[in-house]
Design a protein around this motif. Structure first.
Motif, PDB file in Angstrom:
ATOM      1  N   GLY A  34       0.827  -1.202   0.000  1.00  9.24           N
ATOM      2  CA  GLY A  34       0.000   0.000   0.000  1.00  9.24           C
ATOM      3  C   GLY A  34       0.857   1.245   0.000  1.00  9.24           C
ATOM      4  N   PRO A  35       0.262   2.393  -0.371  1.00  3.90           N
ATOM      5  CA  PRO A  35       1.038   3.627  -0.487  1.00  3.90           C
ATOM      6  C   PRO A  35       1.586   4.107   0.851  1.00  3.90           C
ATOM      7  CG  PRO A  35      -1.277   4.002  -1.066  1.00  3.90           C
ATOM      8  CD  PRO A  35      -1.137   2.556  -0.755  1.00  3.90           C
ATOM      9  N   ASP A 210      -5.055   1.152   1.945  1.00  4.35           N
ATOM     10  CA  ASP A 210      -4.982   2.542   1.494  1.00  4.35           C
ATOM     11  C   ASP A 210      -5.864   3.364   2.431  1.00  4.35           C
ATOM     12  OD1 ASP A 210      -4.365   4.789   0.051  1.00  4.35           O
ATOM     13  OD2 ASP A 210      -5.605   4.284  -1.682  1.00  4.35           O
ATOM     14  N   GLY A 211      -5.350   4.506   2.893  1.00  8.90           N
ATOM     15  CA  GLY A 211      -6.152   5.392   3.738  1.00  8.90           C
ATOM     16  C   GLY A 211      -6.649   4.745   5.018  1.00  8.90           C
ATOM     17  N   GLU A 230      -9.915  -0.087  -8.208  1.00  8.41           N
ATOM     18  CA  GLU A 230      -9.178   0.927  -8.965  1.00  8.41           C
ATOM     19  C   GLU A 230      -7.983   1.481  -8.173  1.00  8.41           C
ATOM     20  OE1 GLU A 230      -9.260   1.648 -12.065  1.00  8.41           O
ATOM     21  OE2 GLU A 230      -7.687   3.157 -11.782  1.00  8.41           O
ATOM     22  N   ARG A 231      -8.164   1.619  -6.833  1.00  7.45           N
ATOM     23  CA  ARG A 231      -7.038   2.130  -6.027  1.00  7.45           C
ATOM     24  C   ARG A 231      -5.874   1.155  -6.049  1.00  7.45           C
ATOM     25  NH1 ARG A 231     -10.643   3.390  -0.889  1.00  7.45           N
ATOM     26  NH2 ARG A 231      -8.792   4.044   0.247  1.00  7.45           N
ATOM     27  N   ARG A 237       0.388   0.163 -10.574  1.00  2.65           N
ATOM     28  CA  ARG A 237       0.998   0.809 -11.752  1.00  2.65           C
ATOM     29  C   ARG A 237       2.201   1.629 -11.331  1.00  2.65           C
ATOM     30  NH1 ARG A 237      -3.995   1.540 -14.144  1.00  2.65           N
ATOM     31  NH2 ARG A 237      -4.328   3.515 -13.091  1.00  2.65           N
ATOM     32  N   ARG A 238       2.036   2.366 -10.222  1.00  2.00           N
ATOM     33  CA  ARG A 238       3.137   3.215  -9.758  1.00  2.00           C
ATOM     34  C   ARG A 238       4.318   2.407  -9.263  1.00  2.00           C
ATOM     35  NH1 ARG A 238       0.020   7.164  -6.175  1.00  2.00           N
ATOM     36  NH2 ARG A 238      -1.205   8.163  -7.770  1.00  2.00           N
ATOM     37  N   VAL A 239       4.041   1.322  -8.534  1.00  2.00           N
ATOM     38  CA  VAL A 239       5.133   0.539  -7.961  1.00  2.00           C
ATOM     39  C   VAL A 239       5.861  -0.246  -9.045  1.00  2.00           C
ATOM     40  CG1 VAL A 239       5.684  -1.378  -6.420  1.00  2.00           C
ATOM     41  CG2 VAL A 239       4.043   0.333  -5.719  1.00  2.00           C
ATOM     42  N   LEU A 240       5.091  -0.812  -9.960  1.00  2.00           N
ATOM     43  CA  LEU A 240       5.706  -1.673 -10.968  1.00  2.00           C
ATOM     44  C   LEU A 240       6.387  -0.848 -12.054  1.00  2.00           C
ATOM     45  CD1 LEU A 240       2.874  -4.353 -11.182  1.00  2.00           C
ATOM     46  CD2 LEU A 240       5.067  -4.539  -9.981  1.00  2.00           C
TER      47      LEU A 240
END
Ligand SMILES: Nc1ncnc2c1ncn2[C@@H]1O[C@H](COP(=O)(O)OP(=O)(O)OP(=O)(O)O)[C@@H](O)[C@H]1O
Ligand SMILES: [Mg+2]
Length: 258
Positions: A34-35, A210-211, A230-231, A237-240
């Motif tokens: 998670g972010p 997330d959150g 979607e989250r 997408r960002r990590v990969l």
């Protein structure tokens, strides 16, 4: 082995965990992804009461950690914890780093503590380093020492908080390999990580946070390969592919301003 029920944690006005429910069965490996800021470390820290939950209940084995009368030291002895920073004692040799808590907390004799320490150094492939000091080791070796130190206490489960994120890329593989052998040996493991290939190959289950909530959890191939939410998709997408992340507005303004 771990059960968390409706866990909430706030720091002042900031509600960081907003109702978490999950379980880790004995011998299961669960990866949490998670972010940044989603509450992953806070969740881990609530499990061994490094943070006091605001509400909700946490069980480790058959002990309720959130019970007012809990013997928290006894619970913590059953939990091995490995952090991003290795937290080794710089003035002690590798062997002494592995024996100090065994002697002081578990009251083991020096010979027994040494024997157990050497067994665990062998497990992480560092037998020849027992007389070295932490500063003489690479980051990856120091993290393997930290894992061996946790194992020397004979934990029932291990919590890992981004154990490889402070390492140079070429040192990550050795630490993940050690974690993989632990998983194969049947250790119960809860692992916060950004290493998606590790999560995919080693985890029995992946939890995406997330959150302050669990957004999605399930089989690694599903959560990482075919995320439903979607989250989760945006995060993966960002990590990969970090280069594909949208450019923050502040950067665009600066570029356009010049
Ligand atoms: N002791 C604290 N006091 C105040 N706020 C805190 C404290 N610990 C964490 N927070 C806040 O709680 C939120 C969640 O933090 P946490 O460390 O659990 O996130 P994380 O998912 O582990 O992030 P990262 O991937 O960056 O490690 C953040 O906004 C953080 O600033
Ligand atoms: Mg964290």
């Amino acid at each position: 082995m771990i059960e968390v029920r409706d866990l909430h944690k706030s720091f002042g006005d900031l509600e960081v965990l907003r109702g978490i429910d999950f379980r880790v069965e004995a011998r299961e490996v669960v990866c949490v992804i998670g972010p940044s800021g989603s509450g992953k470390s806070t969740l881990l820290r609530c499990i061994n009461l490094l943070e006091q939950p605001t509400s909700g209940r946490v069980f480790v084995g058959d002990v309720e950690v959130t019970d007012d009368d809990v013997d928290i030291d006894a619970v913590r002895r059953r939990i091995g914890m490995v952090f991003q920073a290795f937290n080794l004692f710089p003035h002690l040799t590798v062997l002494r780093n592995l024996t100090i808590a065994q002697r002081r907390v578990l009251k083991r004799s020096r010979s027994e503590a040494d024997r157990i320490a050497r067994e665990n150094l062998e497990r992480v492939g560092l037998s020849e380093k027992e007389n070295s000091y932490p500063a003489q080791l690479s980051g990856g070796q120091q993290q393997r020492v930290a894992i061996a130190r946790a194992l020397s206490m004979g934990p029932d489960l291990m919590l890992f908080d981004e154990p490889t994120s402070a390492l140079d890329p070429e040192l990550v593989g050795d630490v993940l390999a050690v974690m993989r052998t632990l998983a194969d040996d049947g250790m119960t493991m809860l692992v916060v990580t950004h290493e998606m290939s590790f999560a995919r190959e080693v985890a029995d289950r992946v939890v995406f946070m997330d959150g302050g909530v669990i957004v999605e959890e399930g089989d690694p191939a599903q959560v990482i390969g075919k995320p439903r939410n979607e989250r989760t998709r945006t995060f993966l997408r960002r990590v990969l592919d970090p280069a594909s992340a949208p450019v923050p507005e502040t950067v665009t303004e600066r570029v356009e301003g010049t």
